[in-house]
Structure formats: structure tokens, C-alpha cells
Write an enzyme that holds these catalytic residues in place. Structure first.
Site, mmCIF file in Angstrom:
data_model
loop_
_atom_site.group_PDB
_atom_site.id
_atom_site.type_symbol
_atom_site.label_atom_id
_atom_site.label_comp_id
_atom_site.label_asym_id
_atom_site.label_seq_id
_atom_site.Cartn_x
_atom_site.Cartn_y
_atom_site.Cartn_z
ATOM 1 N N SER A 1 0.801 -1.229 0.000
ATOM 2 C CA SER A 1 0.000 0.000 0.000
ATOM 3 C C SER A 1 0.837 1.284 0.000
ATOM 4 O O SER A 1 0.314 2.343 -0.323
ATOM 5 C CB SER A 1 -0.919 0.015 1.224
ATOM 6 O OG SER A 1 -0.146 -0.127 2.408
ATOM 7 N N ASP B 1 -3.531 7.612 8.336
ATOM 8 C CA ASP B 1 -4.291 6.674 9.165
ATOM 9 C C ASP B 1 -3.319 5.894 10.045
ATOM 10 O O ASP B 1 -2.174 6.326 10.235
ATOM 11 C CB ASP B 1 -5.186 5.773 8.294
ATOM 12 C CG ASP B 1 -4.389 4.916 7.316
ATOM 13 O OD1 ASP B 1 -3.159 4.790 7.479
ATOM 14 O OD2 ASP B 1 -4.992 4.356 6.380
ATOM 15 N N HIS C 1 -0.412 4.580 7.370
ATOM 16 C CA HIS C 1 0.105 5.245 6.172
ATOM 17 C C HIS C 1 0.367 6.730 6.356
ATOM 18 O O HIS C 1 -0.457 7.428 6.955
ATOM 19 C CB HIS C 1 -0.906 5.079 5.029
ATOM 20 C CG HIS C 1 -1.266 3.655 4.757
ATOM 21 N ND1 HIS C 1 -2.459 3.103 5.164
ATOM 22 C CD2 HIS C 1 -0.576 2.668 4.141
ATOM 23 C CE1 HIS C 1 -2.502 1.829 4.798
ATOM 24 N NE2 HIS C 1 -1.368 1.527 4.183
#
Ligand code: NAG
Ligand code: NAG
Ligand code: NAG
Ligand code: NAG
Ligand code: NAG
Length: 350
Positions: free
Chosen positions: A46, A323, A326
Site C-alpha cells: 500500500s 491513518d 500510512h
């Protein structure tokens, strides 16, 4: 009916045209030199995914992801841009197309391709998304289909971001950090195997992220009131990075410098920003911007009536973390600014 005045005029036009043409040719050559022979191929998780993760999976395609850029959810695990976008910019390229969209936006194939999926590792993690082996299989298949030629490949850069999920999954499953060091060795070994595979497909410049300080991610600092990093966890990350550096040195020797493997040090660049946030206009270093209203929810959660169960901070542009896992766009930009002063990033440029 050409008088001498007209003749002079047409000569002037001709020489102007020639001048213009040669100018254009020079410009074309410069452009070729600067950018036209590069593509970026991206593998991993991610931190570099720009849209491959499916819409029905948490994050990335859900509100409030993407609120800063492009203004709506668009497949990035951030409020805006991620590392891939900044590395592409550094190379003078557009951010490469996510693999998922390859059939729809064919003209964008020219910047390379992004094979990264959120939640993945070198080994299988709890994510249903393809691990790195499978991502490289996708790449190999496109090469077989002649989507990319040998010369495309030899003039391109690969960017790899992995291992964070391997470790989170290991901890979630095994709980304790006993046995962690030998697991780290196998993660690094598998990473090296993957890097060699990318090389054997013809890519000459391969950049792998040194692992970010996992002990500083908000998910791991919540119990420390988002005040400081978990140093036990970070010590394990340092072991990973040590072994990775050794493995990469070995790969460079093994391939007799025909390929350059480069480690991009996310560990130090994250810590530089976290330790001196105000240098980068960051106010909240450890506290994430977007969180669930309670521990059963996360950023982007909604209940069965589509009522949102998360909160977004007032100023995403001054938070380092978006978050629990990340960085925000501001966070990535700050990390990128740190990386720009490093030798590793300069080595990427041809
Ligand atoms: C990657 O995923 C495939 C398919 O799930 C699996 O067969 C393979 O063992 C995985 N590779 C590694 C190195 O874990
Ligand atoms: C987790 O721990 C068990 C034993 O407690 C071990 O057999 C297993 O290999 C460990 N998992 C990994 C991924 O190392
Ligand atoms: C990975 O480990 C195996 C077994 O220990 C070893 O034979 C192999 O050379 C290692 N691969 C790399 C790329 O380091
Ligand atoms: C730090 O991380 C390690 C490894 O995940 C964990 O075992 C430990 O409980 C954590 N410490 C704190 C204070 O959260
Ligand atoms: C590869 O490059 C390194 C550093 O640039 C150098 O020390 C080494 O001798 C080179 N090895 C070969 C085989 O050319």
C-alpha cells in the site's frame, strides 16, 4: 513575378524555417536524453499502490481517502499522493498506470506500470491480494505479450516496497517476537529472490525500500499515547534493514555491476521528519489524521446505514500520518524531500 525584395523575403523565411527545424531537432534530442527512455515499474504494498486494490476492500477507494488529491477516493492509501507519485516525478515521468487499468487506458502504458497491491508481502499475508511473486508473474506475462520491449526494460526503473505486511501478519498470527529474527532472514532472502527475478526480466535499475520504522506507525504507538516510537519493534526493523543492505551489496557483486540495486532508506527519512516535524510544516508527528471513532472502526468505516464511523483532523496537510499505517500526502512529501538529499535517490537517475 518574383522581384528581388520577394526573393530576399523568401530566403529569410527559408532560413527561419531551417533555424526553427534545427532548433526543434535539438529540443527533441534533449527531451530524449532527459526522459523518453525511462519507465517506472512498481511492486509491493500500500505504500506504493495507486489503485490496484479492489474497491470492495477497506481504505483506498473509500471516503475520506484521496480528499487532498485528487479530491475523491482514487485508490491510494493516503489523503493524496504516495511514494510512487514522488519517485515518478523525480524521474520526470507521470505516475505509472495501475495494472488493473491496463486494458482501459492503453496510451498510458508508456510510463511503465504499477503492480503493487495494498496488504501484500513477499509471503502470503492475510490479504487476498497477489503477493510479490504473483505481481512479478503479471509483469513477466506483459513482457511475453510484447507490451514492453527489451529496450523499454533496460531503460527503466523498478521500485519495490515490501515486508511491512509480512511482519505485521507474523506478529498478528504469532503474537510474540520470539522467532522473529529467523523470520526476518527468510523475508530478506525471499526479497532478494524477487529482486533477482525483476533483474532477470531485463530491468537494469532496481530500487528497494529500506523498511520504514514500523514501531513509529500510529497503530503501534497508540498504547504509547502517540508520543514516541516502540523501540523494540524498531530494533527488529533495523535488523531487517541490515540484512537487506547486505543482500543488496551481494546482488550488486553477483550481477557484476550490470544492474544497480539501490536501497532507498525510508527508516532514516521517516525518523528525520518525525524528529523534526516543524522543518517540514508538520504539526502532528505521531498522531494520525483519520481514525475510527472507537477501536472497532478504522479510517473510512461506515455502519450498515452508511453513517460514518471515523473522524478526520482539521488540517490533513499538517499531519505526518494519514491513518494508523500510512503517511499523508504531506508526510510523503516530507519523506521525499529528505530522500532527495540522499545519495540513493541520485543514483536512480540515469
Ligand atoms: C505467492 O502466492 C501464491 C498464490 O497464492 C503462492 O502459491 C505462493 O506460494 C506465494 N509465494 C510466496 C513466496 O509465499
Ligand atoms: C509462528 O510460530 C510457530 C510456533 O509457535 C512456528 O511454527 C511458525 O513457523 C511461526 N510462524 C512463522 C511465520 O514463522
Ligand atoms: C536464500 O536462502 C537459500 C537457502 O538458505 C539460499 O540457498 C539462497 O542462496 C538464498 N537466496 C538469496 C537470493 O540470498
Ligand atoms: C512493542 O512492540 C513489540 C513487538 O510488536 C511488542 O511485543 C511490545 O508489546 C510493544 N511495546 C509496547 C509498549 O507497545
Ligand atoms: C562494482 O562497483 C563497486 C562500487 O562501485 C566496485 O567497488 C566493484 O569493484 C565493482 N565490481 C565489479 C565486478 O565491477
Amino acid at each position: 513575378m518574383m522581384n528581388s525584395h520577394n526573393q530576399q523575403l523568401s530566403l529569410l523565411c527559408l532560413s527561419l524555417a531551417l533555424l526553427l527545424l534545427s532548433g526543434l531537432r535539438v529540443e527533441a534530442r534533449l527531451q530524449h536524453h532527459a526522459t523518453s527512455y525511462q519507465k517506472l515499474f512498481v511492486f509491493g504494498d500500500s505504500y506504493v499502490d495507486t489503485g490496484n486494490t479492489r474497491i470492495d476492500q477497506p481504505g483506498s477507494w473509500k471516503n475520506p481517502y484521496g480528499i487532498t488529491f485528487p479530491g475523491k477516493p482514487a485508490g491510494r492509501f493516503s489523503d493524496g499522493r504516495v511514494l510512487t507519485d514522488y519517485i515518478a516525478k523525480f524521474l520526470g515521468l507521470k505516475s505509472p498506470l495501475p495494472y488493473k487499468f491496463r486494458k482501459f487506458i492503453a496510451q498510458n502504458l508508456k510510463y511503465g506500470m504499477n503492480f503493487a497491491y495494498g496488504g501484500t508481502g513477499v509471503f502470503d499475508t492475510s490479504s487476498k491480494n497477489p503477493n510479490m511473486t504473483i505481481q512479478i508473474d503479471f509483469f513477466k506475462q506483459l513482457i511475453k505479450e510484447n507490451v514492453y520491449t527489451a529496450s523499454d526494460l533496460s531503460n527503466s526503473v523498478a521500485l519495490v516496497s515490501v515486508a511491512g505486511n509480512d511482519y505485521n501478519f507474523y506478529l498478528a498470527r504469532n503474537g510474540s517476537i520470539q522467532g522473529f529474527p529467523s523470520f526476518i532472514a527468510s523475508v530478506v532472502n525471499q526479497t532478494a529472490i524477487n529482486l533477482l527475478r525483476i533483474q532477470s526480466l531485463g530491468v537494469k535499475k532496481i530500487v528497494v525500500d529500506g523498511l520504514q520504522p514500523l514501531g513509529c506507525l500510529p497503530g503501534n504507538t497508540a498504547s504509547l499515547s502517540f508520543q514516541k516510537c516502540n523501540s523494540t519493534f524498531n530494533d527488529l526493523v533495523l535488523l531487517h534493514n541490515n540484512l537487506l543492505n547486505q543482500a543488496v551489496t551481494k546482488l550488486n557483486q553477483q550481477t557484476k555491476n550490470q544492474t544497480t540495486f539501490i536501497v532507498l532508506d525510508l527508516y532514516d527519512s521517516f525518523l528525520s521528519v518525525l524528529n523534526n516535524p516543524s522543518n517540514n510544516n508538520i504539526k502532528d508527528a505521531f498522531k494520525p489524521c483519520c481514525v475510527g471513532i472507537s477501536s472497532q472502526y478504522s479510517c473510512g468505516s461506515v455502519d450498515e446505514n452508511n453513517v460514518k464511523k471515523y473522524k478526520v483532523c482539521d488540517h490533513p496537510k499538517s499531519a505526518f500520518f494519514w491513518d494508523l499505517l500510512h503517511p499523508s500526502q504531506a508526510g510523503w512529501l516530507a519523506v521525499y524531500n529528505e530522500l532527495q538529499t540522499s545519495k540513493a535517490l541520485q543514483q536512480i537517475r540515469y
